[in-house]
Design an enzyme around this catalytic site. Structure first.
Site, mmCIF file in Angstrom:
data_model
loop_
_atom_site.group_PDB
_atom_site.id
_atom_site.type_symbol
_atom_site.label_atom_id
_atom_site.label_comp_id
_atom_site.label_asym_id
_atom_site.label_seq_id
_atom_site.Cartn_x
_atom_site.Cartn_y
_atom_site.Cartn_z
ATOM 1 N N THR A 1 19.407 -86.803 -8.041
ATOM 2 C CA THR A 1 20.546 -87.798 -6.679
ATOM 3 C C THR A 1 21.328 -86.598 -6.587
ATOM 4 O O THR A 1 21.979 -86.081 -6.155
ATOM 5 C CB THR A 1 20.052 -89.049 -6.494
ATOM 6 O OG1 THR A 1 19.034 -89.526 -6.834
ATOM 7 C CG2 THR A 1 21.316 -89.847 -6.442
ATOM 8 N N ASN B 1 7.563 -86.641 -1.989
ATOM 9 C CA ASN B 1 7.159 -87.359 -3.082
ATOM 10 C C ASN B 1 6.354 -89.351 -2.348
ATOM 11 O O ASN B 1 5.969 -89.344 -3.643
ATOM 12 C CB ASN B 1 8.797 -88.424 -3.479
ATOM 13 C CG ASN B 1 9.371 -88.644 -2.535
ATOM 14 O OD1 ASN B 1 9.355 -88.112 -1.016
ATOM 15 N ND2 ASN B 1 10.083 -90.232 -2.383
ATOM 16 N N GLN C 1 9.942 -83.109 -7.442
ATOM 17 C CA GLN C 1 7.940 -83.321 -7.703
ATOM 18 C C GLN C 1 7.328 -82.307 -7.640
ATOM 19 O O GLN C 1 6.275 -82.180 -8.440
ATOM 20 C CB GLN C 1 7.376 -84.178 -6.369
ATOM 21 C CG GLN C 1 7.950 -85.411 -6.121
ATOM 22 C CD GLN C 1 7.775 -86.407 -7.617
ATOM 23 O OE1 GLN C 1 6.683 -86.238 -7.851
ATOM 24 N NE2 GLN C 1 8.537 -87.350 -7.456
ATOM 25 N N SER D 1 14.179 -82.645 -12.030
ATOM 26 C CA SER D 1 14.958 -84.088 -12.799
ATOM 27 C C SER D 1 13.422 -83.918 -14.190
ATOM 28 O O SER D 1 12.645 -84.563 -13.623
ATOM 29 C CB SER D 1 14.412 -85.298 -11.788
ATOM 30 O OG SER D 1 14.702 -86.661 -12.277
ATOM 31 N N HIS E 1 12.682 -86.800 -15.258
ATOM 32 C CA HIS E 1 11.645 -87.880 -16.122
ATOM 33 C C HIS E 1 10.164 -87.902 -14.902
ATOM 34 O O HIS E 1 9.443 -89.017 -15.395
ATOM 35 C CB HIS E 1 12.396 -89.250 -15.873
ATOM 36 C CG HIS E 1 13.237 -89.342 -14.595
ATOM 37 N ND1 HIS E 1 11.650 -90.556 -14.193
ATOM 38 C CD2 HIS E 1 13.462 -89.457 -13.600
ATOM 39 C CE1 HIS E 1 12.562 -90.691 -12.513
ATOM 40 N NE2 HIS E 1 13.825 -89.492 -12.319
ATOM 41 N N THR F 1 31.080 -84.820 -21.237
ATOM 42 C CA THR F 1 30.229 -84.478 -22.023
ATOM 43 C C THR F 1 29.516 -84.274 -22.177
ATOM 44 O O THR F 1 27.972 -85.605 -21.523
ATOM 45 C CB THR F 1 31.058 -85.192 -23.525
ATOM 46 O OG1 THR F 1 31.994 -84.690 -23.364
ATOM 47 C CG2 THR F 1 29.709 -84.384 -24.701
ATOM 48 N N CYS G 1 12.321 -95.394 -4.590
ATOM 49 C CA CYS G 1 14.608 -95.660 -4.031
ATOM 50 C C CYS G 1 14.454 -96.633 -3.187
ATOM 51 O O CYS G 1 14.950 -96.941 -2.986
ATOM 52 C CB CYS G 1 14.737 -93.989 -4.021
ATOM 53 S SG CYS G 1 14.642 -93.211 -5.519
#
Length: 364
Positions: free
Chosen positions: A71, A146, A176, A193, A195, A231, A312
């Site tokens: 995102t 997705n 994806q 992404s 994950h 950070t 989402c």
């Protein structure tokens, strides 16, 4: 438990978990610190970045900026491009909300956004290419949808549009598609992404070619070349790099799973397959006469975890399915299965058995 919701989030691989834990124990220092601990933490980030960059086309060198996930990467891509007095954006009607919502915001600010749909279009890429003109400063297209797994050839779009309009920036949302497509993804900017490929939630990134300059979303300490202050989460980045290095993607394996599932679904009355031209990792279909929410709960009771589309969306009617030509009734009864390397045909057998029982129970 049978887990068929890998497009929403994949189980972290063992290598990613080990990298996270090792880093948390040994390289926990702030990577911006000038002492040895900080230098060692910075080395972890550099190593992970090299691993990730190796998965992109190197016809033109680029950099990789770590973010909190897909995102943020998509928002940075959409809002970060300098329009240079141009006002037109070309995209698709099947984009993820993290692209569609920022583009909706730009529409409110007076930009023209062209939303293209693959419905009844045999050459979707050509439609996108033709929509770009001299007033277009951004083309944003997802490489793999997705919800249905629909593949868009972003490399072809990039090549053709850049040939005619070199200053137009091409963005590919590859959350994806990254590592799962047979070819490396080519675009000016590519969102990924962690994950979705066996990394840990909270990490993602943006591949940016060297001639592309983006404006930051927010400001602070100037980390990552002033483009993404804050950070860096060294542990998550280490896990991201390990997930990339150890990602399993044998196309034949996933093609076999997809074909096996398709074969069994095709034999069930009132089941209609919505996926076409799709990545074999994702299969979307509708059970006509039974709302998806009912079947989702039924599968969960049987410890089988699937979804009705984008995680989402949280149960809202899928705009992507409607844009892809799926009727409202079929969209209300749509289910999505998405595979990882841990899935097998015997799990599909169990799924089909529960599906058939559920249809008999709930069909009205």
């Amino acid at each position: 438990m049978i887990y068929f919701d890998n497009a929403a989030s994949m189980k972290p691989c063992k290598a990613a978990l080990k990298a996270f834990n090792d880093c948390a124990e040994l390289n926990f220092a702030n990577p911006s610190a000038l002492h040895k601990g900080g230098i060692e933490a910075e080395k972890v980030i550099t190593t992970a970045k090299k691993t990730i960059l190796s998965k992109f086309l190197q016809t033109q060198s680029g950099d990789f900026i770590f973010t909190s996930g897909g995102t943020e990467s998509n928002n940075l891509a959409v809002f970060g491009v300098n329009p240079a007095k141009k006002r037109r954006i070309v995209t698709t009607a099947i984009e993820h909300p993290s692209v569609a919502a920022p583009l909706n915001e730009l529409e409110k600010r007076g930009f023209e956004v062209v939303w293209l749909s693959p419905v009844h279009n045999e050459d979707f890429e050509e439609q996108i290419i033709k929509a770009a003109d001299e007033n277009t400063f951004l083309v944003s297209v997802m490489s793999v949808n997705n919800e249905t797994g629909f593949i868009t050839d972003t490399a072809r779009i990039y090549k053709e549009i850049k040939r005619k309009f070199p200053d137009c920036v091409i963005h590919a949302d590859a959350a994806q598609g990254f590592l799962k497509l047979p070819d490396k993804i080519d675009a000016d900017i590519v969102s990924v992404s962690a994950h979705k490929i066996g990394g840990i939630k909270g990490a993602g990134g943006l591949y940016i070619k060297n001639n592309i300059h983006l404006k930051p979303l927010f400001y602070g300490g100037g980390q990552q070349k002033n483009l993404r202050s804050g950070t860096e989460p060294t542990e998550l980045i280490a896990a991201f790099g390990a997930a990339v290095e150890n990602f399993y993607n044998e196309p034949e394996y996933f093609t076999k799973l997809s074909a096996y599932l398709t074969q069994h679904l095709s034999q069930i009355k009132d089941v209609y397959i919505n996926s076409r031209n799709n990545l074999p990792h994702i299969m979307n279909f509708s059970v006509r006469g039974v709302k998806s929410e009912i079947l989702l709960h039924y599968f969960a009771e049987n410890k089988i975890y699937i979804s009705s589309g984008s995680a989402c969306a949280r149960g809202k009617k899928s705009k992507s399915l409607l844009a892809a030509g799926v009727s409202e009734k079929d969209a209300d009864s749509a289910l999505r299965l998405s595979f990882s390397s841990e899935n097998a045909t015997d799990e599909i057998d169990e799924f089909i058995k529960v599906l058939q029982t559920g249809i008999q129970r709930f069909k009205r």
